[in-house]
Design an enzyme around this catalytic site. Structure first.
Site, PDB file in Angstrom:
ATOM      1  N   ASP A 258       0.870  -1.177   0.000  1.00 15.53           N
ATOM      2  CA  ASP A 258       0.000   0.000   0.000  1.00 15.53           C
ATOM      3  C   ASP A 258       0.913   1.235   0.000  1.00 15.53           C
ATOM      4  OD1 ASP A 258      -2.100   1.752   0.015  1.00 15.53           O
ATOM      5  OD2 ASP A 258      -3.177   0.823   1.667  1.00 15.53           O
TER       6      ASP A 258
HETATM    7  C1  NOJ Z   1      -3.935   4.056   0.271  1.00 15.40           C
HETATM    8  C2  NOJ Z   1      -5.154   3.214   0.371  1.00 15.40           C
HETATM    9  O1  NOJ Z   1      -5.114   2.472   1.565  1.00 15.40           O
HETATM   10  C3  NOJ Z   1      -5.363   2.257  -0.797  1.00 15.40           C
HETATM   11  O2  NOJ Z   1      -6.628   1.705  -0.692  1.00 15.40           O
HETATM   12  C4  NOJ Z   1      -5.169   2.953  -2.101  1.00 15.40           C
HETATM   13  O3  NOJ Z   1      -5.363   2.050  -3.158  1.00 15.40           O
HETATM   14  C5  NOJ Z   1      -3.768   3.555  -2.136  1.00 15.40           C
HETATM   15  N1  NOJ Z   1      -3.632   4.522  -1.065  1.00 15.40           N
HETATM   16  C6  NOJ Z   1      -3.462   4.228  -3.458  1.00 15.40           C
HETATM   17  O4  NOJ Z   1      -4.124   5.430  -3.548  1.00 15.40           O
END
Ligand code: NOJ
Length: 606
Positions: A258
């Site tokens: 993530d």
């Molecule tokens: C953080 C989030 O937790 C995730 O769901 C998302 O896909 C990513 N950022 C990318 O924006």
């Protein structure tokens, strides 16, 4: 594929292999459509494998062109984005989608999202989000399918089918990414990013099945979670990523961290940047989302023999395989078709399906004396509330490239449907929320909550006057979209105080009040439930919200949604979910009533 990739990798330098594992952020919203010099240069040197947050054929083409024309090995870039509940045509938030219980419609929503996203130059979506959640204080409960592992698993598979169909090389299919692996929805206390401590039985029985269902449906990528699991961050968790995901479930696709989750393992206390990158790579994370830790440290770790070249090769290979399957080596501009961009995005057809899905997602929580549906003529309607004429919040969190200006408010929807057949009086009645500290937080990233410059009393007075000349009142109340999204956690999950004040004044008029709720989580509504004559839960229903709400209120569509997440009466009951194991002393409402009194009551009724 294997032969092609082996040949390609035999020509790659170590730096170029590490480059493949590096995802860079080029945000239209943040840096504008012009590439920053740094990213340009890194692309030329082959130091970037994927981009996040760039879309439109024009922008994608320009960046891909730079990569193909100026990098040594011309390895095409992946273009990724948070397409979560639609791309340009926005469907209801996932919690709303799940309330349809209609797998075909949910699959269709993902299919349309894939068609629009690929027509907009993208080839990778960070969806489906399949985290089981039982704590409505957690803002991201809005992004998942509620509390049931079986339904969650069916939906996970349906979404993967919708995105990928069974052929990633088509121009209208897109690489899906199941997230957040794993157990992100079980964050302690419903506080985002918080630790998770869970027994294996609980994991395998309730929380892991939806991820596994996505893997079984052939999902091409997996995103790690921010949280720790039993003391070890998911992003550096070898047991989770290797033993469970790769070995038990036979997942062969690519694992991406993530956003900055590798670097954040340092804050978890795992070690410095070099150490956390070793942990993530060793656990099985192939791509590093935006923090550049792999790029900066893995060579040093290799020199110091803390990792092996095979590990780097393995990560690089999985990324190249994804690109191969997407057909990018055949044609790096596979997703850059200007004609598709003009004809496939935000079409009438997509909007009409979005309306149908929105109608389908609404849950009629109460309908006393069948006040709904309303009469289609000769009606004086008081349309009141901070969300009654709103176009912004209806989009819901993570609404990707959705444009609020193209959304239909409830007020507009009623006008579209009935024109002058009924009389509509409108008043805003209150602000969405007035607590200055919360407002400041909610407006930190986007300024989407503005305060009315009239006082609360004046707004309420205007609303009451309107109520008094109406036959029936529709009060459109709920949350700001940013209240239930990433980081949007709440200790009190009732309606904000200023809206409650408005409702109290409306209830006091003795006119029938129908609540139309817009929110991304279960709310505590015992008082509202007692006083409103009907309650329609509409979630954040996306682009077509107003048209859908109007159709349901006036009986053109019979609502059939069912909750997938329990609405507690009080925040103190949390966690409250339907598949709770029974205790040795299950709740018995009569237990604490004095036996004598019970007998007296019995005698009285006999
Ligand atoms: C953080 C989030 O937790 C995730 O769901 C998302 O896909 C990513 N950022 C990318 O924006």
């Amino acid at each position: 594929m294997e032969a092609f990739i082996e040949t390609l990798m035999s020509k790659m330098t170590l730096a170029e292999k590490l480059g493949q594992t590096n995802m860079a952020f080029i945000g239209r919203d943040i840096t504008g459509p012009i590439l920053s010099q740094n990213v340009d240069e890194k692309i030329r040197q082959g130091l970037i494998g994927a981009i996040i947050n760039t879309y439109t054929v024009e922008d994608v083409r320009r960046i891909q062109q730079l990569c193909i024309d100026e990098s040594r090995l011309k390895i095409p870039l992946l273009f990724s984005y948070d397409v979560i509940h639609g791309h340009r045509t926005i469907f209801p938030i996932a919690l709303g989608l799940s309330a349809t219980w209609d797998l075909k419609l949910i699959e269709q929503s993902a299919r349309i999202a894939a068609e629009e996203a690929t027509a907009d130059g993208l080839n990778w979506v960070f969806s489906p989000m399949v985290d089981i959640a039982r704590d409505p204080r957690w803002g991201r409960i809005s992004e998942g399918s509620g509390e049931d592992p079986w339904l969650g698993s069916q939906i996970a598979a349906a979404m993967v089918r919708g995105y990928q169909v069974d052929d990633l090389s088509r121009t209208d299919t897109i690489l899906a990414c199941v997230k957040h692996f794993a157990l992100y929805g079980a964050a302690e206390g419903g506080r985002d990013y918080n630790s998770v401590d869970m027994s294996p039985l609980h994991m395998y029985q309730y929380y892991l099945p939806p991820y596994q269902a996505a893997v079984n449906a052939g999902v091409g990528s997996v995103m790690t979670a921010f949280n720790g699991i039993n003391g070890i961050p998911a992003t550096g968790n070898r047991w989770l990523l290797n033993d469970v995901l790769r070995e038990q479930w036979k997942f062969e696709g690519l694992i991406v961290s993530d956003y900055a989750a590798i670097k954040e393992m340092s804050v978890h206390g795992v070690g410095d940047l070099q150490e956390v990158c070793i942990q993530a790579l060793t656990a099985g994370v192939d791509m590093d989302m935006v923090d550049e830790g792999y790029l900066e440290t893995l060579k040093k770790s290799l020199d110091e023999k803390k990792i092996t070249e095979q590990q780097i090769d393995q990560a690089c290979r999985r990324i190249l395989e994804a690109k191969y399957k997407l057909g990018l080596f055949n044609d790096p501009f596979h997703y850059c078709n200007e004609k598709r961009a003009q004809t496939m995005i935000f079409t009438e057809k997509n909007r009409s399906i979005a309306k149908e899905i929105a109608c389908r997602s609404f849950v009629l929580l109460k309908n006393d004396r069948q006040i709904l549906p309303l009469a289609k003529s000769k009606l004086k309607l008081g349309l009141i509330g901070p969300l009654a004429d709103d176009q912004k919040h209806v989009l819901g969190g993570w609404s990707a490239a959705g444009d609020w200006k193209q959304c239909v408010s409830v007020r507009q929807g009623i006008q579209n449907l009935l024109q002058d057949q009924i009389e509509v009086f409108y008043a805003k009645g209150s602000n969405l929320i007035e607590d200055p500290l919360i407002l400041q937080q909610l407006n930190a990233f986007s300024n989407d909550i503005s305060l009315d410059n009239r006082s609360a009393d004046i707004m309420i007075e205007e609303a009451v006057q309107i109520a008094q000349k109406s036959d029936v009142i529709i009060a459109v109340v709920g949350e700001a979209q940013s209240m239930s999204t990433e980081g949007g956690c709440r200790v009190d999950i009732g309606l904000p105080e200023c809206q409650k004040r408005l409702l109290k004044a409306l209830f006091e008029t003795q006119k029938p009040v129908i609540l139309v709720l817009m929110n991304g989580r279960p709310l505590t509504l015992p008082w509202e439930h007692e006083h409103a004559q009907a309650i329609l839960e509409t979630w954040f229903a996306g682009t077509e919200t107003g048209n859908a709400v109007a159709e349901v209120l006036f009986g053109f569509y019979n609502p059939s949604g069912k909750l997938t997440s329990t609405f507690p009466r009080h925040v103190g009951q949390i966690p409250l979910y339907y598949n709770h194991k029974r205790t040795g002393r299950p709740f018995d409402p009569n237990r604490f009533i004095d036996r004598f009194k019970v007998n007296r009551i019995r005698t009285h009724f006999n």
